[in-house]
Structure formats: C-alpha cells, structure tokens
Scaffold this motif. Structure first.
Motif: not given
Lengths: 292, 313
Positions: A152, A171, A201, A205, B35-36
C-alpha cells in the motif's frame, strides 16, 4: 492451514514463474527449516556466554511460527543463525535440506527498525534485492512497484525513508524482503518499536500479505498477544541460557482480524500460553537452581 | 581537522534549512494503516514558508552577518585614518578606502587575474589528486585493519607538519617549481580528506550491512551501496575542509613561486612594501578559499539529498 493456498486475486501481481524458477520447487514445498541440537556460544570479555542452548526446531513450509520470549533470551540469536549471520557453535541449521552458512536472498530478513538504506528512495530500496540478483534496472523497478502496491505504499516510491513514519518504513522493509520471493521470511521484532495502534494494523497487514504469499515465516517477538494473533505455532524460549521451553499450537481460524483479540477463544489461548510459559519458566528456574 | 571537529562542522549547515520543515514533519506524522490512498499527502513540495517569514528568519540572520563585517571595516577605517597605536599599531596599515582604491586599480589590469588563474590551476590539480588518493586510502583504512595499521603511522607523523616546513624537501624532491607547489597544496588537502573518509567508513551501520547481505549483495556491492553512501556526509565534510586547507597550503607553497600565483603576489607585495596589495592578496585568498569551499559543498549536495527531509528524487 491448508484451507488457503492460492486464491486471492491480488496474487496476480506476483510473479509465480519467478517464484518457481528461483527454487525449482513448487511454492508450497519451499521453506522447510530444520534446527538440530544447536548451541550458540559467544566469546565475551567476561568469558563464554551461552546465548542458545540445545535448540531443536522444525518449521514446515508455509508455517507461521513465532519465537516468543523475554528480552535477551536468545530468540533473535537463534533467528540470526537461520538467517546465516551467526554460525551455530554446535548442531546444524538447514533450510530445504541445505546447510545455512551465510545470508541468502532466499531467506528474507525484516529488522526491528532503521534498516532501510536512507540514501535510496523507497523504490530503490525495494529494487535492491532484484538488482543484486542480476535482473535489469527496469525489471527491478517493476518488481519494486509490484511489492510497494502490495504494502500500500505505491504513492511513496520516490520518497526517502526518513520522511516516512515508523510503520511505513517497516512496510517498505517487508516489501524489500519479499521482493526476492524468499521461501523463508525472518522477522526480528519488526513491530517492536511501533505504537500500539500502528502495531495492530501492521499485524493485520502482514497477515493479509502473507495469506497471498504463503511462505514460511519465523517471527521473533516478546509480546504474547502478537504471537497468538499472528502465528500457527508459538515456540517459547527462556532466558540465560536461551532454551526452547514450550511449543504451542495456535488453532485459531484464519483470516484473523482485530476483533479476534477480544474473543473468548483468543483469551483462552492466551491464558493457556501464559500458564504454560509460567510453568515452564518455573521449571527452568528450579532446574537451574538444582544445577547451580 | 581531526575527525571530531569535522562532525561539528557538518552539523552547522542544516541549521539554516531546519526552519523550513514543519509541513514535512506533519506529513511524516500521518500514520500508516492499511493502504494510504495515493496522493493523500503531497505536502513536501509546497512546504516553503511565505516570503515574509523567510525574511524574518533567514533574511534577518544574513543581515546580521553582513552588519558584523561592516562594523569591523568601519572600525578598521577609523583606526587607520586616526593612526590608532596602543600596543596594536595601525600606523602603517592602509585604511579600507585605500585598499579599495588599490583593488580597483588591480581589477582593471590583467596581471591580477593571471595570479588568480595560476593559483586556481594549482589548487585544482592538487585538490583532485588529494581527493582521489584521500578517498581511496581512507576507504582502504576504514575497511581493512591491515591498511589502517600500515598507513596510520604516516598520517599521524606527517599531518602536524605545517605546509611551509615542506618547502625545502619539496624543492629537493620534485622536478619543477610548479610540481613542488602542487605537492605542498596536495598534502594540505590530503589529510582532512583521508581522516574524514576513515571516520565515515568506520561509522558504517552494521544493520544496513546485514540487510544488504540478506538481500544478496556482494562485498563490492556493499561497499558501493552501503559503505560509501553512509560515509558520504563525513567525506563531504572532509572535502570541504580539505579545500580550505588547500588554499592556505597554497599560500605557503607559492613563496617559492617565481612569477605568478596569489600567494606569490602577497609575498612579493610584502618585499616591495606595497601594503594595500598585501591586504588585497590576503583577502583574495580568503575569498577564493571560501568560494571554493562553498562550491565543493554545493557540488556535493546531490550526493546528500537524502538527508534533506522531504527530498524527492
């Protein structure tokens, strides 16, 4: 465990021909880790220090295993021997039947924090592994974009890591490790430096990504909640010397979401873990006292 | 010029830019989550404060700096025209106005520029050699204990020797006057470059090396992608300091110059008792040294753009 193998449409972005070309084995059969009778002893100024003692562990392909234990119990050291950074003093470590002698891109590594190359953009960081593997710049960039989408962060490809938050950096770290299509993903307290909100989160993820990837994961943590939430199996270690004292199966259904954290079955399992850890720790203490 | 003072030097520069950061800090504070959405935050390109704010902060600071210099010039003028003589003697020191007039004369002639050109040429040659040799030796020393043990004694022994002291040996050892001057200038620039490179290389972040190894990087790749970029801030500080030292070593070297060079010009003015010219020579060296150092810093900026918060490639 065997319910989800290859079913997600996001998998389409991953290059399966490369995944297989790398190993010559089908995806589900890669990443068997075998640790046998391993001692790891460091020479220190005050004499030898036993970081890991008599550790044996088998991780099946595609299994998500957490190494749980207090700080300084040798769990990171044990993982580093699987990564190939620390040679075992005794015993042997093999991955897919091959002895581990040095780090390899087939065993991807995610560190606690600050492990991105600060002078490379986010995209350059993720493209680094593929570049080292000898693919061209264009292809490496393509792979990097694929993996940044996966976590993301496609919008941040040209940013430098120091402008990203800790969670975003981790991430990128995960994307960078996965970009080599590793059969094993080794994670050394990757969310340990994050705040509680971000951490949850990130865990979700990670499970999302892993559900698509289905590689073997060894995840080091000292957080029982995290271990129960993430793993198929929790391997508990005790401190000085670092020994494996318990091996707990986590039979919670997947996919797992945040609501699981407050569910009765999660609580029951957590309680079971706590009891077991407590019992084993007491045992370990008593044995140590007898020995001493 | 030892490594500690360099670290201090390095930290001085970003201070000026630090005020322009709040927008970026805010962008970085926005959190992750899943997911920005694309383009949700693009604050960093428009993060410059408006002109008024710039003038209040950065502008004021430059104004103060200029005023500080102006005050000194005014005091000097007063001291010279009034023949100030109380332990420090300004009787024979030409006033800034006299020096200014002499400078105008020099600037209209051709000779002065020739001096500058010759000095620039010598500094350029000496500096390039010093940078290449210094970085190569510095990396070798930072990476290999053997190299460090072999080279370090030479550096420790030779580094404290001032440039002037090298003149006799330089004349004896080297074939031409030009090569002697370049050698002396080279030596001046060399040590800061080596020491800062060693310092930077030895600071290599071991986590990044491990990360690179786990991504399949070879030793050469680690040197190129991890060690050198990581050492770059320190190397650039060394390059800037080396440039400054090159200029004042050049002055010493040009004592033996027969005809041209800004150092020669200064020494020659002294023997000819042309006081305004001495001061012109000194200030020219100072100015050129500062200018070249600034150019080195600016020239190296692309190598360090990752340090600027919010930088985009």
């Amino acid at each position: 465990m065997s319910d989800v193998i290859v079913n997600d449409n996001r998998l389409a972005v991953l290059d399966h021909s490369r995944l297989r070309a790398n190993s010559g084995k089908p995806g589900a059969e890669r990443g068997r880790i075998s640790v046998r009778d391993v001692d790891i002893v460091f020479d220190t100024a005050s004499g030898p220090h036993v970081a890991v003692q008599n550790a044996s562990l088998t991780v099946r392909p595609g299994e998500f295993v957490c190494l749980l234990g207090p700080s300084g119990c040798g769990k990171s050291t044990l993982m580093n021997s699987i990564a190939g950074f620390v040679p075992p003093t005794r015993g042997d470590v093999t991955v897919d039947g091959e002895a581990v002698t040095e780090p390899a891109p087939d065993r991807g590594m995610v560190f606690q924090q600050h492990s991105l190359f600060p002078w490379k953009t986010v995209k350059e960081n993720v493209a680094f592994g593929p570049l080292m593997a000898g693919v061209g710049q264009n292809e490496a960039n393509g792979v990097a974009r694929t993996f940044l989408s996966l976590v993301g962060l496609a919008a941040f490809e040209n940013t430098y890591p120091n402008t990203l938050s800790g969670g975003m950096q981790q991430r990128v770290g995960i994307a960078r490790a996965l970009a080599n299509y590793p059969s094993v993903l080794l994670m050394d307290e990757p969310f340990g430096a994050l705040d509680a909100q971000t951490r949850i989160m990130m865990q979700e993820n990670l499970l999302d990504i892993w559900r698509e990837f289905r590689n073997t994961v060894v995840f080091v943590t000292h957080d029982i909640d995290e271990a129960v939430f993430l793993s198929d199996r929790i391997v508990v270690m005790s401190a000085s010397p670092g020994r494996i004292i318990a091996d707990i199966d986590v039979n919670l259904s997947r996919p797992r979401e945040q609501s699981l954290l407050t569910s009765p079955e999660f609580m029951a399992l957590k309680r079971q873990c706590l009891d077991l850890i407590r019992k084993e720790t007491l045992n370990a203490f008593q044995q140590q006292n007898k020995a001493g | 010029m030892d490594s500690k003072s360099n670290v201090a030097m390095r930290t001085t520069e970003p201070l000026v830019e630090a005020e322009t950061d709040p927008a970026m800090a805010q962008a970085a504070r926005e959190e992750t989550g899943a997911g920005v959405p694309a383009g949700e935050k693009k604050a960093d390109n428009d993060s410059r404060p408006p002109a008024g704010v710039w003038f209040k902060t950065t502008g004021t600071r430059y104004l103060v700096r200029i005023m500080a210099l102006v005050v000194a010039v005014v005091l000097w003028e007063l001291a010279s025209t009034n023949g100030f003589h109380f332990y420090i003697n300004f009787d024979n020191i030409p006033a800034p106005s006299v020096v200014g007039a002499a400078l105008v004369t020099e600037l209209t002639g051709k000779e002065f520029y020739l001096h500058i050109l010759h000095s620039l040429e010598r500094v350029a040659i000496a500096y390039v050699i010093a940078v290449v040799v210094g970085v190569v030796l510095g990396v070798a020393m930072g990476r290999s204990r053997w190299a460090e043990d072999i080279i370090l004694p030479y550096i420790e022994l030779l580094r404290p020797i001032p440039a002037v002291a090298w003149i006799p040996l330089a004349i004896l050892m080297l074939p031409t006057e030009q090569s002697s001057i370049i050698f002396i200038t080279f030596l001046g620039a060399l040590f800061p470059v080596i020491l800062n490179t060693v310092h930077g290389v030895e600071q290599t972040n071991s986590v990044l090396v491990r990360a690179a190894r786990s991504l399949g990087a070879s030793r050469t790749a680690i040197l190129w992608h991890v060690v050198l970029p990581g050492a770059m801030p320190s190397i650039v500080a060394g390059l800037a300091i080396g440039m400054g030292v090159a200029w004042f070593s050049l002055l010493a070297g040009e004592i033996i110059s027969g005809q041209y060079g800004i150092g020669y010009y200064t020494w020659n003015s002294y023997t000819l008792i042309q006081y305004p010219q001495i001061i012109i020579g000194m200030l020219t060296i100072g100015g050129l040294g500062t200018l070249c150092t600034l150019l080195v810093r600016k020239g190296c900026n692309p190598l360090l753009k990752w340090q600027a918060k919010g930088g985009r490639s």
